[in-house]
Design a protein around this motif. Structure first.
Motif, mmCIF file in Angstrom:
data_model
loop_
_atom_site.group_PDB
_atom_site.id
_atom_site.type_symbol
_atom_site.label_atom_id
_atom_site.label_comp_id
_atom_site.label_asym_id
_atom_site.label_seq_id
_atom_site.Cartn_x
_atom_site.Cartn_y
_atom_site.Cartn_z
ATOM 1 N N MET A 1 0.827 -1.208 0.000
ATOM 2 C CA MET A 1 0.000 0.000 0.000
ATOM 3 C C MET A 1 0.855 1.248 0.000
ATOM 4 N N GLY A 2 2.009 1.174 0.653
ATOM 5 C CA GLY A 2 2.865 2.354 0.732
ATOM 6 C C GLY A 2 3.391 2.795 -0.613
ATOM 7 N N GLY A 3 3.657 1.867 -1.501
ATOM 8 C CA GLY A 3 4.175 2.231 -2.817
ATOM 9 C C GLY A 3 5.474 3.010 -2.749
ATOM 10 N N GLY A 4 6.293 2.751 -1.719
ATOM 11 C CA GLY A 4 7.550 3.467 -1.575
ATOM 12 C C GLY A 4 7.450 4.749 -0.771
ATOM 13 N N ASP A 5 6.243 5.133 -0.379
ATOM 14 C CA ASP A 5 6.027 6.349 0.410
ATOM 15 C C ASP A 5 5.803 5.941 1.862
ATOM 16 N N PHE A 7 5.042 7.688 4.490
ATOM 17 C CA PHE A 7 3.872 8.284 5.130
ATOM 18 C C PHE A 7 2.602 7.522 4.732
ATOM 19 N N VAL A 8 2.454 7.205 3.457
ATOM 20 C CA VAL A 8 1.288 6.444 3.002
ATOM 21 C C VAL A 8 1.265 5.071 3.670
ATOM 22 N N ARG A 9 2.421 4.443 3.802
ATOM 23 C CA ARG A 9 2.496 3.144 4.455
ATOM 24 C C ARG A 9 2.061 3.233 5.917
ATOM 25 N N ALA A 10 2.548 4.270 6.622
ATOM 26 C CA ALA A 10 2.219 4.417 8.042
ATOM 27 C C ALA A 10 0.725 4.669 8.245
ATOM 28 N N VAL A 11 0.135 5.528 7.408
ATOM 29 C CA VAL A 11 -1.298 5.804 7.526
ATOM 30 C C VAL A 11 -2.108 4.551 7.205
ATOM 31 N N SER A 12 -1.721 3.835 6.169
ATOM 32 C CA SER A 12 -2.439 2.611 5.795
ATOM 33 C C SER A 12 -2.404 1.590 6.925
ATOM 34 N N ALA A 13 -1.235 1.441 7.550
ATOM 35 C CA ALA A 13 -1.108 0.498 8.659
ATOM 36 C C ALA A 13 -1.978 0.916 9.834
ATOM 37 N N PHE A 217 -5.520 22.082 7.878
ATOM 38 C CA PHE A 217 -6.420 21.591 6.832
ATOM 39 C C PHE A 217 -5.645 20.750 5.822
ATOM 40 N N PHE A 218 -4.480 21.243 5.393
ATOM 41 C CA PHE A 218 -3.692 20.497 4.410
ATOM 42 C C PHE A 218 -3.111 19.215 5.019
ATOM 43 N N ILE A 219 -2.751 19.262 6.300
ATOM 44 C CA ILE A 219 -2.259 18.053 6.964
ATOM 45 C C ILE A 219 -3.363 16.991 7.012
ATOM 46 N N ALA A 220 -4.584 17.412 7.356
ATOM 47 C CA ALA A 220 -5.707 16.473 7.379
ATOM 48 C C ALA A 220 -5.998 15.924 5.983
ATOM 49 N N LEU A 221 -5.914 16.796 4.979
ATOM 50 C CA LEU A 221 -6.154 16.360 3.602
ATOM 51 C C LEU A 221 -5.101 15.349 3.167
ATOM 52 N N ARG A 222 -3.840 15.600 3.529
ATOM 53 C CA ARG A 222 -2.775 14.651 3.180
ATOM 54 C C ARG A 222 -3.019 13.299 3.850
ATOM 55 N N THR A 223 -3.419 13.309 5.128
ATOM 56 C CA THR A 223 -3.631 12.060 5.861
ATOM 57 C C THR A 223 -4.813 11.277 5.299
ATOM 58 N N ASP A 224 -5.925 11.978 5.049
ATOM 59 C CA ASP A 224 -7.110 11.294 4.523
ATOM 60 C C ASP A 224 -6.855 10.690 3.147
ATOM 61 N N THR A 225 -6.213 11.447 2.289
ATOM 62 C CA THR A 225 -5.971 10.939 0.932
ATOM 63 C C THR A 225 -4.883 9.875 0.918
#
Length: 458
Positions: A1-5, A7-13, A217-225
């Protein structure tokens, strides 16, 4: 899910380890994901826009020490200018993508962006920013305090009659008073700086708080997406192998459980090959006993079922052609582990202690997945202990899927109307198909097949 990112991996987990219990909340996420699968460009651009805004803010110098009102104001104005560019880009993206969104979440999000970040609002924001740059200097008021020291500094908006060109102000013949600081009067310049700083501090703090709100707002948007971006990465990885996925049907707590062509997505991603899927029809049943040949796919099936529950209750698709379930109040696993290398406890002791911790946390409506539990002792004792735990949990409306080689345990539930038996298939030549069939338990696990395979006996 992280795809090398990372932050995306941590949020997905984090999200998948906190599954939802409300079916409507699950469907709410499913709708967003379906929007994302139809138009992945929208979610990716939303995420990139948020990331760029956050990184731009981080790139503006921020003093590690206490900031003065002047320095805070200057920094906040720089950040605001960057955020205004990001907000304009966000408004443009909403105009482009709004008509394609069907989910409740994205539809409402785009509507709010278009309504609240319109041209009039951005123009007003720009006007306030321009005012706070004080192109014609500051207008302050103050009182004289003890010892004629200045106090109660307030930043004022210039009167209309004092705006504009010098000749207009002179024409009105308003009285003016001024002073000039000598070029080398360092103390004078410092005193003037102190006055300016006191005057702009309140405005600087207000602007700083406003900028922080936009940043959040942008931090929340980054986390949600990030979570949905991870879902898109996972979907691409599985479909590239040739596997299908489905939107699970998630119902209120109960005893619904049905799966078709259910497979282990972790195994598929690790091997990069198609893996065998299995069917499961266990609605209105509270115990599934899985037996059969060694290395026949029993543990893999159990993992696939556990991952399916996590994915379904996180709002994701499921690695199956169909999956319907009622939500569970908790998902627990009791798998065999290696013996304690420190020899502080035996393997059977560790199994019992871990099961005790699990049962302390299990609640009605929970699901327990057991893989060869209590095999560290003899079959008679292991079966007796396992049966006692199973019966206690069934009385508490906990569903159990139990993989075991203990024939004594399995045969105890033969003829039980609320038990399903699955058996790992063994072909006539001793090969494993890795498919599980509805079949009663057998007294053998066909370990001799593995013995002959490894030692090449005839």
């Amino acid at each position: 899910m992280g795809g090398g990112d990372e932050f995306v991996r941590a949020v997905s987990a984090a999200v998948t380890n906190e599954p939802l219990a409300d079916p409507d909340a699950i469907r709410y996420r499913q709708e967003v994901l379906e929007d994302g699968l139809r138009d992945p460009d929208a979610l990716r651009r939303l995420h990139e826009l948020a990331v760029d805004a956050i990184e731009a803010e981080a790139g503006v110098y921020h003093s590690a020490f206490r900031e003065t009102g002047e320095s805070l104001l200057r920094r906040s104005l720089k950040v605001l200018a960057l955020f205004m560019d990001a907000l304009r880009a966000l408004h443009a993206l909403a105009e482009e993508k709004a008509e394609h969104a069907t989910s409740r979440a994205l539809t409402r999000f785009y509507e709010q962006i278009l309504a609240e970040l319109d041209d009039a609002y951005l123009a007003e924001l720009e006007q306030h920013a321009q005012t706070l740059r004080f192109p014609r200097g500051l207008v302050l008021s103050a009182h004289l305090g003890a010892g004629n020291a200045g106090t109660d500094y307030v930043l004022r908006s210039p009167l209309n009659r004092n705006r504009g060109n010098w000749w207009r102000r002179r024409a009105l013949k308003a009285p003016t008073y001024d002073f000039t600081i000598a070029e080398r009067d360092q103390a004078g310049f410092e005193a003037l700086a102190v006055m300016r700083d006191r005057g702009v501090t309140l405005a600087a703090r207000a602007l700083g708080e406003s900028v922080d709100h936009i940043l959040q707002f942008f931090i929340a948007l980054r986390t949600d997406t990030a979570f949905y971006l991870g879902a898109l990465n996972l979907h691409a990885g599985l479909t590239a192998i040739g596997h299908e996925v489905c939107r699970p049907v998630v119902e209120e707590p109960g005893r619904e459980l049905r799966a078709e062509a259910l497979y282990d997505p972790c195994l598929a991603l690790r091997t990069k090959h198609l893996v065998v899927g299995n069917d499961l029809h266990a609605t209105n049943l509270d115990l599934v006993v899985v037996t059969g040949a060694n290395q026949g796919g029993k543990s893999t099936f159990l993992r696939s079922l556990g991952v399916a529950f996590l994915m379904a209750q996180s709002g994701l698709f499921v690695a199956a052609s169909h999956f319907s379930t009622s939500t569970v109040t908790g998902l627990f696993t009791h798998f065999t582990r290696e013996e304690d290398p420190g020899m502080t406890a035996g393997k059977f002791d560790e199994e019992l202690a871990r099961m005790s911790r699990i049962t302390d946390r299990l609640r009605p409506g929970g699901l327990l997945l057991c893989n060869e539990s209590f095999a560290a002792t003899n079959e008679r004792e292991g079966a007796e202990i396992a049966a006692g735990i199973i019966e206690a949990l069934r009385e508490q409306s906990v569903r159990i899927v139990f993989v075991t080689h203990m024939f004594d345990l399995a045969r105890r539930y033969t003829g039980d109307d609320h038990t399903l038996f699955l058996r790992a298939e063994r072909r006539s030549d001793g090969q494993r198909s890795y498919r599980l069939r509805v079949a009663p338990p057998e007294a053998t696990s066909f370990g001799a097949d593995l013995y002959q395979q490894i030692f090449h006996t005839t």
